[in-house]
Design a protein around this motif. Structure first.
Motif, PDB file in Angstrom:
ATOM      1  N   UNK A 114       0.865  -1.171   0.000  1.00 32.53           N
ATOM      2  CA  UNK A 114       0.000   0.000   0.000  1.00 32.53           C
ATOM      3  C   UNK A 114       0.904   1.225   0.000  1.00 32.53           C
ATOM      4  N   UNK A 115       0.588   2.194  -0.849  1.00 32.07           N
ATOM      5  CA  UNK A 115       1.380   3.411  -0.952  1.00 32.07           C
ATOM      6  C   UNK A 115       0.512   4.590  -0.554  1.00 32.07           C
ATOM      7  N   UNK A 116       1.006   5.419   0.367  1.00 29.87           N
ATOM      8  CA  UNK A 116       0.241   6.565   0.851  1.00 29.87           C
ATOM      9  C   UNK A 116       1.036   7.845   0.651  1.00 29.87           C
ATOM     10  N   UNK A 117       0.342   8.861   0.145  1.00 32.65           N
ATOM     11  CA  UNK A 117       0.917  10.201   0.098  1.00 32.65           C
ATOM     12  C   UNK A 117       0.533  10.899   1.399  1.00 32.65           C
ATOM     13  N   UNK A 118       1.506  11.227   2.219  1.00 36.37           N
ATOM     14  CA  UNK A 118       1.197  11.796   3.540  1.00 36.37           C
ATOM     15  C   UNK A 118       1.723  13.220   3.685  1.00 36.37           C
ATOM     16  N   UNK A 119       2.030  13.857   2.575  1.00 36.65           N
ATOM     17  CA  UNK A 119       2.596  15.204   2.665  1.00 36.65           C
ATOM     18  C   UNK A 119       1.562  16.306   2.616  1.00 36.65           C
ATOM     19  N   UNK A 120       0.279  15.960   2.799  1.00 32.96           N
ATOM     20  CA  UNK A 120      -0.794  16.936   2.642  1.00 32.96           C
ATOM     21  C   UNK A 120      -0.811  18.015   3.712  1.00 32.96           C
ATOM     22  N   UNK A 121      -1.554  19.063   3.416  1.00 32.55           N
ATOM     23  CA  UNK A 121      -1.673  20.229   4.299  1.00 32.55           C
ATOM     24  C   UNK A 121      -3.026  20.198   4.982  1.00 32.55           C
ATOM     25  N   UNK A 122      -3.042  20.451   6.287  1.00 33.12           N
ATOM     26  CA  UNK A 122      -4.279  20.483   7.058  1.00 33.12           C
ATOM     27  C   UNK A 122      -4.579  21.936   7.426  1.00 33.12           C
ATOM     28  N   UNK A 123      -5.573  22.503   6.754  1.00 34.88           N
ATOM     29  CA  UNK A 123      -5.882  23.924   6.953  1.00 34.88           C
ATOM     30  C   UNK A 123      -6.398  24.200   8.353  1.00 34.88           C
ATOM     31  N   UNK A 124      -7.075  23.212   8.983  1.00 38.54           N
ATOM     32  CA  UNK A 124      -7.576  23.411  10.342  1.00 38.54           C
ATOM     33  C   UNK A 124      -6.439  23.583  11.333  1.00 38.54           C
ATOM     34  N   UNK A 125      -5.310  22.927  11.051  1.00 32.59           N
ATOM     35  CA  UNK A 125      -4.162  22.981  11.956  1.00 32.59           C
ATOM     36  C   UNK A 125      -3.089  23.946  11.477  1.00 32.59           C
ATOM     37  N   UNK A 126      -3.168  24.350  10.223  1.00 34.90           N
ATOM     38  CA  UNK A 126      -2.202  25.303   9.687  1.00 34.90           C
ATOM     39  C   UNK A 126      -0.849  24.709   9.397  1.00 34.90           C
ATOM     40  N   UNK A 127      -0.776  23.390   9.250  1.00 42.68           N
ATOM     41  CA  UNK A 127       0.491  22.725   8.953  1.00 42.68           C
ATOM     42  C   UNK A 127       0.251  21.473   8.129  1.00 42.68           C
ATOM     43  N   UNK A 128       1.285  21.037   7.455  1.00 46.37           N
ATOM     44  CA  UNK A 128       1.235  19.754   6.767  1.00 46.37           C
ATOM     45  C   UNK A 128       1.632  18.647   7.743  1.00 46.37           C
TER      46      UNK A 128
END
Length: 807
Positions: A221-235
């Motif tokens: 399984x391959x996951x892209x985990x570099x996303x940005x979380x706008x609620x937290x203000x960080x990736x």
């Protein structure tokens, strides 16, 4: 009708009470809504992939947990002198600090980190595989994960016996957790649990072609985990880096990562999942409660009021009421706990319970102050005795409470009993838990919108630090006083007397007692008792007595007893800005070692690397020791010193030491003696430019503390003067022989020792020496930093020889 439920205490790794902003409240509510669960398993603090934990916990909104088999007790320490059990306490708190960033939970087994292990079989033999397997299964049955992820493969690629063992245990525990016949007492309490699968969080570290393989292999399984979380203000990369940087004593501070990050997960056992870790889960709010409840929960999220979060409370209480009707389980407790914190955060209610001092006597009643501030338009009631106090907006109340004393001493729960390779856990409810329960808590009853909440508040002490601001620490329970020895060991020749100093710290306003001193056979003590009188709490006094070994003195521990015949305790505080202050009480003992270790007296310059007890140990031998920092080398006159000792890992923490190479080598050339202690190989290039002649550092180590030693040059002065070193001097060592041995040295160096672990070839770089001009340069990877503080006689004799250079 008013209903009643409890908010369980979340832990004391972060003592400061704070209310969340509305974006974080919403984020936390989405986590309550999610039914996803992930358990990550590895061996040590800092083994976990904090970026992946942040993604699962904060991106997938999954209940995520890291199970570390050990607390890292056997490692090294880059920021202080804590080792062994104290280091385990520090690293435990660093894990808790990391979890405060990535949002995951933390669990442990009872396994003690006994140091580097080359084989999983050795690891299981020392721990007792059945014990640790039971602990892992217990966590799985309590936590009930959809998927288990290991950090390491179940084979030698793990690179450490503990690493390999963690993956092997995860695979076996996957099956055992679902077996009704395995640990039936656990089954009665938590039931069985069948996790969908176990995956290994693989990476290019093990396979540089992993991206190609994962693209076409259904086992990945391959996951892209570099996303940005706008609620937290960080990736999740940023959050994961901040979490990993909390492992400061391991030197894992890092530049914050942003942008793309791909993680690869290889199937180990269970179902092969096609696209998602949670695709096999059959749990939903519809199946747990009803379709109507599921729709209602979705509506609460869709209509969440960010501007006035208190407006969300009526709908949140409705959600709570239906969850409360579920059968009792850890799942139900967990969801109600999160909802309760969310409701309090929506009101902005501030709560703390403070003491006038950080220490209180065991068994003595406590006077505490409960402080509350209502910062919402909702009237909040708090129960005071049989009455209710109504708090309107901005109302503040301070309630005095008397708490009955508890007859215990505050200590990490896993250190309450002596241990070897497995911690003893007295209270079964502590099994797996990361930290001890708070010493003192107060259950307070609140009413919010007609609903009763019972909230357990931990007692703390807070004070003003002019250069820092508000500081806090846990309230601890103590004896009337504690006694600390100035040194951990007394290394003395027969007939040689030494003044032993002890520091008495009073935890009461009026202390009067007599301390009796009990030494091992053959040791004379004068006087046999000491009178203590102190009139202020936290006052301290130094006292002393004389200790003299006779010709037949035995190695052993000197202990101190109070007038009631009870063994006195020492107190250790671990204080760093990134963790709460930790307090450890243990029996106050002095390691007494009769040793006729000869020296050539002289002055020793000790250049500090990582802090430790080595300078005190050198003083025990009779040398005059002066400590310096690397920066002091610009002005210190090395010619005034017989030997210069470079502290452990000095180049790792102070690479600028390279700027003083010429000064050190010139000192050697004119008759000086430099002893360089171990540094980690990972920080070095292959240039081999340290020492007046080149050598490199390897990852070679000998982990068997009883490994047979072979002398490669029996007539060399370092093995004969001023002490004759024999094989008997390598008996009764602790944890290991050494680490990061030299390799690829130039012909000018002479290796003196050879040893090896079972089934391996001999390694010869533990101790090398070269003449340079009139002086000599020594590199040693021998673990003197462990052996000397533990009073190992042979290690003292060998180190005395290294220091006693005569040009």
């Amino acid at each position: 009708m008013r209903t009643l439920f409890s908010i369980l205490f979340l832990g004391i790794s972060c003592l400061l009470f704070s209310n969340e902003p509305s974006s974080k409240i919403y984020h936390n509510l989405k986590k309550v809504h999610s039914l996803k669960r992930v358990l990550y398993i590895a061996a040590h603090p800092d083994d976990e992939n904090t970026r992946a934990l942040a993604y699962f916990s904060l991106g997938e909104y999954a209940e995520t947990a890291y199970l570390s088999l050990t607390r890292g007790d056997g490692g090294q320490n880059l920021i202080g002198d804590e080792l062994s059990a104290d280091l385990g306490v520090l690293r435990t708190q660093e894990l808790m600090a990391a979890r405060s960033f990535d949002g995951a939970k933390q669990f442990f087994t009872r396994a003690v980190d006994f140091g580097y292990s080359k084989e999983a079989d050795e690891t299981f033999e020392k721990w007792g595989k059945a014990n640790i397997l039971s602990d892992v299964v217990l966590v799985i049955r309590q936590f009930k994960p959809d998927v288990i992820i290991t950090r390491f493969p179940p084979d030698k690629r793990g690179g450490h016996g503990h690493h390999t063992a963690s993956a092997m245990l995860a695979i076996e525990a996957y099956s055992k957790a679902a077996d009704v016949n395995y640990e039936p007492n656990q089954v009665k309490q938590y039931g069985t649990w069948q996790t969908a699968a176990v995956y290994w969080n693989a990476s290019s570290w093990w396979n540089d072609k992993i991206a190609e393989e994962a693209a076409s292999n259904p086992k990945y399984l391959t996951l892209y985990i570099g996303g940005y979380n706008a609620l937290l203000g960080m990736s999740y990369n940023e959050i994961g880096t901040l979490a990993r940087s909390q492992h400061k004593c391991q030197g894992f501070g890092a530049i914050i990562e942003r942008g793309t990050r791909i993680e690869y997960f290889e199937h180990l056992t269970g179902k092969i999942l096609e696209s998602d870790f949670f695709e096999a889960s059959t749990q939903s709010w519809s199946t747990l409660i009803s379709d109507e409840f599921s729709a209602k929960f979705d509506e609460v999220l869709a209509n969440f009021n960010f501007v006035n979060p208190e407006k969300n409370i009526p709908s949140l209480l409705t959600i709570k009421k239906e969850i409360e009707a579920l059968p009792n389980s850890t799942f139900k407790t967990e969801k109600l706990r999160r909802l309760s914190k969310i409701i309090i955060d929506c009101t902005g209610l501030f709560i703390d319970l403070t003491a006038s001092d950080y220490a209180s006597l065991s068994g003595k009643d406590l006077q505490l102050e409960l402080n509350l501030i209502n910062r919402s338009d909702i009237i909040i009631k708090v129960k005071k005795g049989s009455e209710w106090l109504a708090l309107e907006k901005n109302a503040e109340v301070n309630i005095q409470h008397t708490i009955p004393g508890k007859k215990v001493i505050t200590n990490p729960y896993w250190l309450q009993k002596p241990f070897s390779n497995l911690f003893t856990v007295i209270d079964p409810t502590d099994l797996g838990q990361p930290v001890s329960k708070p010493s003192i808590t107060k259950a307070i009853t609140l009413e919010i919108a007609g609903v009763l909440f019972v909230h357990e508040v931990p007692a703390i002490y807070k004070w003003r630090d002019p250069s820092y601001g508000e500081r806090q620490r846990e309230l601890i329970l103590t004896n009337t006083y504690a006694v600390n020895f100035e040194e951990s060991s007394a290394i003395l020749k027969p007939g040689q007397s030494k003044t032993i100093k002890i520091k008495v710290h009073s935890f009461t306003d009026s202390l009067s007692d007599e301390i009796s001193i009990y030494a091992p056979n053959g040791w004379q003590v004068a006087p046999l008792s000491i009178q203590i009188d102190l009139t202020e709490k936290h006052s301290e006094v130094w006292q002393s007595f004389t200790l003299t070994p006779s010709d037949n003195a035995e190695k052993g521990s000197l202990s101190l007893l109070n007038s009631a015949g009870e063994k006195l305790l020492s107190v250790t505080e671990i204080t760093y800005d990134h963790i709460p202050t930790q307090t450890i009480f243990r029996p106050a003992t002095l390691n007494c070692v009769p040793l006729d270790a000869k020296i050539v007296p002289g002055k020793i310059a000790y250049i500090n690397g990582v802090k430790g007890d080595m300078p005190k140990a050198i003083q025990q031998l009779g040398f005059e020791v002066k400590e310096f920092e690397v920066a002091d080398l610009a002005t210190v006159n090395l010619a005034d010193y017989q030997t210069v000792v470079l502290g452990i890992r000095i180049y790792n923490v102070f690479p600028e030491l390279k700027n003083f190479d010429n000064k050190l080598f010139d000192y050697v050339k004119h008759g000086g003696n430099v002893v360089m202690q171990y540094n980690t190989a990972s920080r070095w290039t292959k240039s081999g430019t340290f020492g007046p002649y080149p050598f490199e550092l390897s990852r070679d180590r000998v982990t068997d503390e009883n490994a047979v030693v072979t002398f490669l040059n029996e007539k060399h002065p370092l093995l004969n003067s001023p002490n004759k070193i024999t094989k008997a001097d390598f008996e009764d060592w602790v944890q290991e022989r050494g680490l990061y041995f030299a390799t690829n040295w130039s012909k000018e160096y002479t290796p003196l020792l050879s040893w090896h672990d079972k089934g391996e070839d001999p390694v010869t770089g533990a101790l090398i020496v070269a003449k340079y001009g009139k002086g000599q340069f020594i590199y040693t990877g021998i673990s003197f930093f462990r052996e000397l503080p533990n009073g190992v006689p042979g290690a003292f004799k060998l180190f005395a020889n290294l220091l006693s250079y005569q040009p």
